[in-house]
Design an enzyme around this catalytic site. Structure first.
Site, PDB file in Angstrom:
ATOM      1  N   THR A  11       0.824  -1.226   0.000  1.00  0.00           N
ATOM      2  CA  THR A  11       0.000   0.000   0.000  1.00  0.00           C
ATOM      3  C   THR A  11       0.853   1.269   0.000  1.00  0.00           C
ATOM      4  O   THR A  11       0.661   2.162  -0.826  1.00  0.00           O
ATOM      5  CB  THR A  11      -0.917  -0.007   1.246  1.00  0.00           C
ATOM      6  N   CYS A 140       0.135   7.685   9.528  1.00  0.00           N
ATOM      7  CA  CYS A 140      -0.810   8.594   8.861  1.00  0.00           C
ATOM      8  C   CYS A 140      -1.509   9.504   9.868  1.00  0.00           C
ATOM      9  O   CYS A 140      -1.570  10.729   9.680  1.00  0.00           O
ATOM     10  CB  CYS A 140      -1.832   7.777   8.068  1.00  0.00           C
ATOM     11  N   GLY A 195      -1.098  10.375  20.852  1.00  0.00           N
ATOM     12  CA  GLY A 195      -0.559  11.565  21.530  1.00  0.00           C
ATOM     13  C   GLY A 195       0.937  11.419  21.785  1.00  0.00           C
ATOM     14  O   GLY A 195       1.745  12.263  21.353  1.00  0.00           O
ATOM     15  N   HIS A 220      -9.339   8.360   7.801  1.00  0.00           N
ATOM     16  CA  HIS A 220      -9.638   8.562   9.223  1.00  0.00           C
ATOM     17  C   HIS A 220     -10.272   9.947   9.358  1.00  0.00           C
ATOM     18  O   HIS A 220     -10.001  10.838   8.550  1.00  0.00           O
ATOM     19  CB  HIS A 220      -8.358   8.599  10.057  1.00  0.00           C
ATOM     20  N   GLN A 301      -5.368   7.599   4.863  1.00  0.00           N
ATOM     21  CA  GLN A 301      -4.311   6.784   5.486  1.00  0.00           C
ATOM     22  C   GLN A 301      -3.276   6.277   4.489  1.00  0.00           C
ATOM     23  O   GLN A 301      -2.100   6.137   4.807  1.00  0.00           O
ATOM     24  CB  GLN A 301      -4.949   5.607   6.253  1.00  0.00           C
TER      25      GLN A 301
HETATM   26  P1  NAD Z   1       1.219  -3.689   3.146  1.00  0.00           P
HETATM   27  O1  NAD Z   1       0.959  -4.966   3.820  1.00  0.00           O
HETATM   28  O2  NAD Z   1       0.184  -3.103   2.255  1.00  0.00           O
HETATM   29  O3  NAD Z   1       2.563  -3.768   2.303  1.00  0.00           O
HETATM   30  C1  NAD Z   1       3.717  -4.346   2.816  1.00  0.00           C
HETATM   31  C2  NAD Z   1       4.465  -5.048   1.690  1.00  0.00           C
HETATM   32  O4  NAD Z   1       5.688  -5.563   2.202  1.00  0.00           O
HETATM   33  C3  NAD Z   1       3.689  -6.224   1.112  1.00  0.00           C
HETATM   34  O5  NAD Z   1       3.788  -6.180  -0.311  1.00  0.00           O
HETATM   35  C4  NAD Z   1       4.445  -7.451   1.666  1.00  0.00           C
HETATM   36  O6  NAD Z   1       4.375  -8.553   0.787  1.00  0.00           O
HETATM   37  C5  NAD Z   1       5.858  -6.909   1.756  1.00  0.00           C
HETATM   38  N1  NAD Z   1       6.722  -7.629   2.697  1.00  0.00           N
HETATM   39  C6  NAD Z   1       6.396  -8.300   3.817  1.00  0.00           C
HETATM   40  N2  NAD Z   1       7.493  -8.787   4.415  1.00  0.00           N
HETATM   41  C7  NAD Z   1       8.554  -8.405   3.662  1.00  0.00           C
HETATM   42  C8  NAD Z   1       9.963  -8.605   3.753  1.00  0.00           C
HETATM   43  N3  NAD Z   1      10.482  -9.295   4.760  1.00  0.00           N
HETATM   44  N4  NAD Z   1      10.738  -8.089   2.784  1.00  0.00           N
HETATM   45  C9  NAD Z   1      10.201  -7.384   1.748  1.00  0.00           C
HETATM   46  N5  NAD Z   1       8.885  -7.165   1.613  1.00  0.00           N
HETATM   47  C10 NAD Z   1       8.069  -7.663   2.568  1.00  0.00           C
HETATM   48  O7  NAD Z   1       1.589  -2.668   4.324  1.00  0.00           O
HETATM   49  P2  NAD Z   1       1.420  -1.082   4.302  1.00  0.00           P
HETATM   50  O8  NAD Z   1       0.024  -0.753   4.668  1.00  0.00           O
HETATM   51  O9  NAD Z   1       1.988  -0.541   3.060  1.00  0.00           O
HETATM   52  O10 NAD Z   1       2.297  -0.688   5.563  1.00  0.00           O
HETATM   53  C11 NAD Z   1       3.697  -0.560   5.471  1.00  0.00           C
HETATM   54  C12 NAD Z   1       4.170   0.314   6.615  1.00  0.00           C
HETATM   55  O11 NAD Z   1       3.583   1.615   6.474  1.00  0.00           O
HETATM   56  C13 NAD Z   1       3.787  -0.165   8.018  1.00  0.00           C
HETATM   57  O12 NAD Z   1       4.776   0.226   8.923  1.00  0.00           O
HETATM   58  C14 NAD Z   1       2.510   0.613   8.299  1.00  0.00           C
HETATM   59  O13 NAD Z   1       2.251   0.757   9.663  1.00  0.00           O
HETATM   60  C15 NAD Z   1       2.850   1.936   7.656  1.00  0.00           C
HETATM   61  N6  NAD Z   1       1.702   2.760   7.279  1.00  0.00           N
HETATM   62  C16 NAD Z   1       0.609   2.188   6.699  1.00  0.00           C
HETATM   63  C17 NAD Z   1      -0.479   2.985   6.386  1.00  0.00           C
HETATM   64  C18 NAD Z   1      -1.718   2.404   5.773  1.00  0.00           C
HETATM   65  O14 NAD Z   1      -2.773   2.982   5.974  1.00  0.00           O
HETATM   66  N7  NAD Z   1      -1.665   1.339   5.035  1.00  0.00           N
HETATM   67  C19 NAD Z   1      -0.443   4.343   6.633  1.00  0.00           C
HETATM   68  C20 NAD Z   1       0.721   4.913   7.164  1.00  0.00           C
HETATM   69  C21 NAD Z   1       1.785   4.103   7.499  1.00  0.00           C
END
Ligand code: NAD
Length: 340
Positions: A11, A140, A195, A220, A301
């Site tokens: 994502t 986010c 917070g 959100h 997000q």
């Molecule tokens: P996601 O699950 O959509 O994407 C993660 C990707 O990483 C997937 O393609 C998965 O296959 C890959 N992956 C898993 N293990 C791996 C490894 N060992 N090596 C390489 N690739 C690997 O997750 P996301 O939502 O994109 O979240 C990623 C980070 O961003 C997290 O820390 C999350 O908290 C943060 N985040 C997410 C959002 C959201 O709303 N989705 C918003 C802000 C921050």
């Protein structure tokens, strides 16, 4: 050209890759995946070299004609900086791999502050990221809070913030997550982690947060009350928001009063993936009462942290020292101007 690798093409990773690819001072040298899914087809379509966490998975990619450039260690060899966008907790495990290779790395909000030892928001502390090896772009919700709190704090001073977060239950493609039919208190106790997370960026801000999770997938919504150090008029506050390139105003004239209508609006405005990189402040909610300020804001997000990642890359590479210059470069490359 800053050579950027994206470890974790999900994502956040796929959005960061697209945002990096249009910047004139950086390029995507590779993205990584753990297994074959639709995002691998997207990477091929975009022309991003694809690397694998585990080369044993390569035959599945070969079978459908998706070329694999190598494993993650090979990708890191090509890069100046890696954006780790793996699921929360995996980044902490990857840190040793980056340390061993002396490569700069950006972690995401799913990791603890301690993983990088520095938490980033472009507006608030860009200059402190200059030349750093490790940085964490906050989540986010925290990014959305930091932007607006910092803007108001600089203009009027803040004595206290109280914010209630209504969080989406899952991202649109997350078919195994919920809730489906509940409003979940997350957590029941006060404060929520948001917070303290804001304080990793803005340690002087007195803030209490509460959070719930609801069965939606897009955005959100935050209900925020700030007690200011001096009285402010509504017009003064709106002027501050209007002059901020990443704060959008959802004007009363749009008649938008939900995240569903907001999604339709940004989609109709031609935003890729219906992304909203800015905070969306509901203009009609902005209320001042002497030294009190109240408002609702929407935070997308999946995209709000993307522009922050691009600025963090620039700061850590040390090429652009001035935050305003980087923010302008990032926004212009995305052809982005805030709604309102
Ligand atoms: P996601 O699950 O959509 O994407 C993660 C990707 O990483 C997937 O393609 C998965 O296959 C890959 N992956 C898993 N293990 C791996 C490894 N060992 N090596 C390489 N690739 C690997 O997750 P996301 O939502 O994109 O979240 C990623 C980070 O961003 C997290 O820390 C999350 O908290 C943060 N985040 C997410 C959002 C959201 O709303 N989705 C918003 C802000 C921050």
């Amino acid at each position: 050209m800053i050579k950027v690798a994206i470890n974790g093409y999900g994502t956040i990773g796929k959005r960061v890759a697209d945002a990096v690819s249009v910047q004139k001072d950086m390029r995507v040298i590779g993205v990584s995946k753990t297994s074959l899914n639709a995002e691998a087809y997207v990477a091929r379509e975009r022309g991003y070299p694809l690397y694998l966490a585990d080369l044993a998975k390569k035959p599945a990619f070969d079978k459908v004609g998706i070329p694999i450039a190598g494993d993650i260690t090979e990708m890191l060899r090509e890069a100046d900086i890696v954006v780790d966008a793996t699921p929360g907790g995996v980044g902490a495990k990857n840190k040793g791999m980056y340390e061993q290779r002396g490569i700069k790395a950006i972690f995401q909000g799913g990791e603890d502050h301690e993983v990088a030892g520095f938490s980033f928001c472009s507006d608030c502390n860009y200059t402190q990221a200059l030349g750093r090896q490790f940085t964490r772009v906050v989540s986010c919700n925290t990014t959305g809070l930091c932007r607006i709190i910092n803007t108001i704090d600089k203009a009027f001073g803040i004595r206290k913030v109280h914010a209630v977060m209504v969080r989406r239950g899952a991202d649109p493609a997350e078919i195994k997550k919920g809730p489906v039919d509940a409003i979940v208190l997350d957590p029941v106790t006060v404060p929520s982690h948001h917070g303290p997370d804001v304080q990793t960026v803005l340690p002087h801000i007195n803030i209490t947060t509460m959070a719930t999770i609801v069965p939606t997938t897009f955005m959100h919504v935050h209900a925020i009350k700030m007690d200011l150090k001096r009285a402010a008029s509504r017009d003064e506050v709106l002027d501050r928001f209007r002059s901020h390139s990443r704060i959008g105003l959802i004007s009363k004239g749009t008649a938008i009063r939900s995240t569903a209508e907001l999604k339709e609006y940004v989609q109709d405005m031609g935003r890729p993936r219906a992304d909203m990189w800015e905070n969306g402040i509901f203009e009609a909610s902005v209320t001042t009462n002497g030294d009190e300020l109240l408002l609702f804001q929407a935070i997308h997000q999946e995209s709000v942290v993307v522009v922050e990642n691009v600025d963090a890359i620039r700061a850590m590479a040390g090429a652009i020292k001035d935050p305003a210059t980087s923010i302008k470069m990032t926004n212009e490359a995305l052809q982005f101007s805030a709604i309102g």
